[in-house]
Design an enzyme around this catalytic site. Structure first.
Site, PDB file in Angstrom:
ATOM      1  N   HIS A 143       0.811  -1.214   0.000  1.00  0.00           N
ATOM      2  CA  HIS A 143       0.000   0.000   0.000  1.00  0.00           C
ATOM      3  C   HIS A 143       0.847   1.268   0.000  1.00  0.00           C
ATOM      4  O   HIS A 143       0.347   2.356  -0.291  1.00  0.00           O
ATOM      5  CB  HIS A 143      -0.990   0.009   1.178  1.00  0.00           C
ATOM      6  CG  HIS A 143      -0.407   0.327   2.514  1.00  0.00           C
ATOM      7  ND1 HIS A 143      -0.096  -0.643   3.436  1.00  0.00           N
ATOM      8  CD2 HIS A 143      -0.111   1.507   3.104  1.00  0.00           C
ATOM      9  CE1 HIS A 143       0.365  -0.072   4.538  1.00  0.00           C
ATOM     10  NE2 HIS A 143       0.374   1.234   4.357  1.00  0.00           N
ATOM     11  N   ASP A 159       0.033  -7.566   1.431  1.00  0.00           N
ATOM     12  CA  ASP A 159       0.484  -6.186   1.562  1.00  0.00           C
ATOM     13  C   ASP A 159       2.013  -6.082   1.564  1.00  0.00           C
ATOM     14  O   ASP A 159       2.601  -5.362   2.367  1.00  0.00           O
ATOM     15  CB  ASP A 159      -0.087  -5.530   2.827  1.00  0.00           C
ATOM     16  CG  ASP A 159       0.001  -4.006   2.769  1.00  0.00           C
ATOM     17  OD1 ASP A 159       0.165  -3.459   1.665  1.00  0.00           O
ATOM     18  OD2 ASP A 159      -0.081  -3.365   3.841  1.00  0.00           O
ATOM     19  N   GLY A 200       3.306   6.645   7.929  1.00  0.00           N
ATOM     20  CA  GLY A 200       4.659   6.850   7.435  1.00  0.00           C
ATOM     21  C   GLY A 200       5.614   5.737   7.821  1.00  0.00           C
ATOM     22  O   GLY A 200       6.713   5.650   7.293  1.00  0.00           O
ATOM     23  N   ASN A 201       5.209   4.876   8.771  1.00  0.00           N
ATOM     24  CA  ASN A 201       6.055   3.760   9.184  1.00  0.00           C
ATOM     25  C   ASN A 201       5.745   2.480   8.421  1.00  0.00           C
ATOM     26  O   ASN A 201       6.377   1.445   8.651  1.00  0.00           O
ATOM     27  CB  ASN A 201       5.889   3.486  10.680  1.00  0.00           C
ATOM     28  CG  ASN A 201       6.346   4.636  11.540  1.00  0.00           C
ATOM     29  OD1 ASN A 201       5.566   5.198  12.279  1.00  0.00           O
ATOM     30  ND2 ASN A 201       7.598   4.996  11.439  1.00  0.00           N
ATOM     31  N   SER A 202       4.774   2.509   7.543  1.00  0.00           N
ATOM     32  CA  SER A 202       4.395   1.319   6.785  1.00  0.00           C
ATOM     33  C   SER A 202       5.586   0.697   6.085  1.00  0.00           C
ATOM     34  O   SER A 202       6.346   1.386   5.412  1.00  0.00           O
ATOM     35  CB  SER A 202       3.340   1.670   5.729  1.00  0.00           C
ATOM     36  OG  SER A 202       2.148   2.062   6.321  1.00  0.00           O
ATOM     37  N   GLY A 241      -8.997 -26.780  -4.378  1.00  0.00           N
ATOM     38  CA  GLY A 241     -10.265 -27.003  -5.075  1.00  0.00           C
ATOM     39  C   GLY A 241     -11.374 -27.547  -4.203  1.00  0.00           C
ATOM     40  O   GLY A 241     -12.169 -28.376  -4.647  1.00  0.00           O
ATOM     41  N   VAL A 242     -11.437 -27.066  -2.959  1.00  0.00           N
ATOM     42  CA  VAL A 242     -12.508 -27.498  -2.055  1.00  0.00           C
ATOM     43  C   VAL A 242     -13.192 -26.292  -1.445  1.00  0.00           C
ATOM     44  O   VAL A 242     -12.606 -25.217  -1.326  1.00  0.00           O
ATOM     45  CB  VAL A 242     -11.969 -28.392  -0.914  1.00  0.00           C
ATOM     46  CG1 VAL A 242     -11.431 -29.698  -1.463  1.00  0.00           C
ATOM     47  CG2 VAL A 242     -10.905 -27.660  -0.096  1.00  0.00           C
ATOM     48  N   GLN A 243     -14.437 -26.481  -1.060  1.00  0.00           N
ATOM     49  CA  GLN A 243     -15.130 -25.521  -0.214  1.00  0.00           C
ATOM     50  C   GLN A 243     -15.121 -26.085   1.194  1.00  0.00           C
ATOM     51  O   GLN A 243     -15.350 -27.287   1.393  1.00  0.00           O
ATOM     52  CB  GLN A 243     -16.556 -25.295  -0.713  1.00  0.00           C
ATOM     53  CG  GLN A 243     -16.620 -24.632  -2.083  1.00  0.00           C
ATOM     54  CD  GLN A 243     -18.030 -24.346  -2.541  1.00  0.00           C
ATOM     55  OE1 GLN A 243     -18.903 -24.082  -1.724  1.00  0.00           O
ATOM     56  NE2 GLN A 243     -18.267 -24.411  -3.836  1.00  0.00           N
ATOM     57  N   ILE A 244     -14.827 -25.236   2.164  1.00  0.00           N
ATOM     58  CA  ILE A 244     -14.614 -25.717   3.523  1.00  0.00           C
ATOM     59  C   ILE A 244     -15.407 -24.898   4.531  1.00  0.00           C
ATOM     60  O   ILE A 244     -15.840 -23.777   4.242  1.00  0.00           O
ATOM     61  CB  ILE A 244     -13.120 -25.673   3.895  1.00  0.00           C
ATOM     62  CG1 ILE A 244     -12.549 -24.258   3.681  1.00  0.00           C
ATOM     63  CG2 ILE A 244     -12.340 -26.698   3.094  1.00  0.00           C
ATOM     64  CD1 ILE A 244     -11.092 -24.118   4.064  1.00  0.00           C
TER      65      ILE A 244
END
Length: 384
Positions: A128, A158, A230-232, A288-291
């Protein structure tokens, strides 16, 4: 010209993105008390002087500029109650927005922090900080300011990688092992709060594995060190001078630090940085799964003493999971021997591996342990 500190800020309960820079007072040790050796070494008289002298030269300050458009006011784009509203509606005459630069464009400035990880000038920071930047300037510890080029960004974690050409070998810092961190351990942060310049502060690890709902791979180090705008992108060091986190976010009611800050652990960051250095992008493994979580009710229905693992609620056809024989109703309890306790755990573990990697899943199927070996595919941008 408008000015920004390149820090995404939301009001509490929310996130103010920046970099960890905080301090906690060290209580004097009484003569009758002998501290444990590790802690005694961390708070010896002289504090963190030697550590800071060792690592500070590799910390840099980043300034970015980005062109922004300042729209003209039209009958459909005006502040509420604008006195010439009716006039403009009748005649359709555009006007510059109040306070906008002459013409239709302007420039936004932002500042952040980074740290050098290779002597030839590769610098790690937050995505960012450099997102959408038209120009990146990097100020080195010797005072020189050089142009930076963004090699790649990964918004999911990020993290960004910037390259500078400084005409020689640069000082570096190395990643440490964030999996070895303990709650209560001392940490040191260096950054550029509010664009003031090099600042050093200390704190402790407040918690590990925090999920702050900022993305699918949340696994933050929480610290009481202060994070400010500002520290990012600044480094969070252990007392050996190793980077164990990238300072990223805080909870705050005002946008300033209240002592609840977060850093991306080096366990995640190191792999992302390596991928960005190689290809400029990050490819993640796909199962490839729904959990869904195994709730107490589900655990009771399955005859378990307690909830554990992650329930496979569906398997997408023609995916690695389907090819490996994973079926609906299976419960994933481990990946390569590491215990899985939540859907977030499984998502992060699979995404950490690259496409083509082979992983071994420990499953419970109808109450019986089963192993499945899966060769991961490339994670779609928007998996079904």
């Amino acid at each position: 010209m408008t000015t920004s500190t390149r820090s995404r800020t939301l009001r509490l309960p929310a996130l103010a993105l920046g970099a960890l820079m905080g301090a906690t007072a060290l209580t004097a040790v009484t003569p009758a008390f002998t501290p444990a050796p590790a802690y005694a070494a961390a708070v010896q008289p002289g504090g963190y002087v030697d550590l800071v002298e060792k690592v500070a030269p590799a910390v840099v300050f980043i300034e970015v500029t980005k062109a922004v458009e300042q729209p003209a006011m039209t009958p459909g784009n005006m502040p509420e109650g604008f006195p010439l509203d009716e006039f403009m509606r009748r005649f359709g005459m555009p006007m510059p927005m109040p306070g906008a630069p002459q013409g239709q464009g302007g420039e936004m400035r932002g500042v952040g922090t980074g740290f050098i990880v290779s002597a030839d000038g590769q610098i790690v920071t937050n995505a960012h900080v450099v997102d959408g930047a038209d120009a990146v300037k990097v100020t080195l510890s010797d005072g020189r300011t050089v142009d930076g080029k963004v090699l790649g960004t990964d918004t999911a974690t990020d993290i960004a990688l910037v390259k500078v050409e400084a005409g020689g070998s640069l000082p570096t810092v190395a990643f440490g092992d964030s999996t070895q961190l303990k709650v209560g351990q001392d940490v040191v942060a260096i950054g550029n709060p509010f664009g003031l310049g090099n600042s050093v502060t200390s704190g402790i690890v407040s918690a590990l594995g925090r999920d702050i709902n900022s993305g699918p791979f949340d696994n933050y180090i929480q610290t009481d060190a202060a994070i400010n705008k500002g520290n990012s992108g600044g480094p969070l060091f252990n007392t050996d001078g190793e980077v164990v986190g990238i300072n990223t976010a805080i909870f705050s009611p005002t946008g300033g630090s209240v002592g609840i800050g977060f850093a991306v652990p080096s366990e995640t960051a190191e792999k992302v940085v390596a991928a960005l250095a190689k290809d400029g992008t990050v490819e993640r493994g796909f199962l490839g799964v729904q959990i869904q979580p195994v709730t107490d009710d589900i655990a009771a229905a399955l005859g378990f003493d307690k909830a554990k693992g992650v329930l496979v609620s569906d398997v997408t056809a023609d995916t690695p999971a389907a090819k490996a024989g994973i079926t609906r109703g299976d419960i994933v309890v481990s990946v390569d021997g590491t215990e899985v306790n939540s859907p977030r755990d499984l998502t992060r573990m699979i995404a950490t591996d690259a496409p083509g990697a082979t992983v071994k899943l420990g499953l419970l199927r109808a109450g019986k342990p089963v192993d499945a070996t899966v060769t991961l595919a490339s994670r779609p941008e928007q998996p079904a």
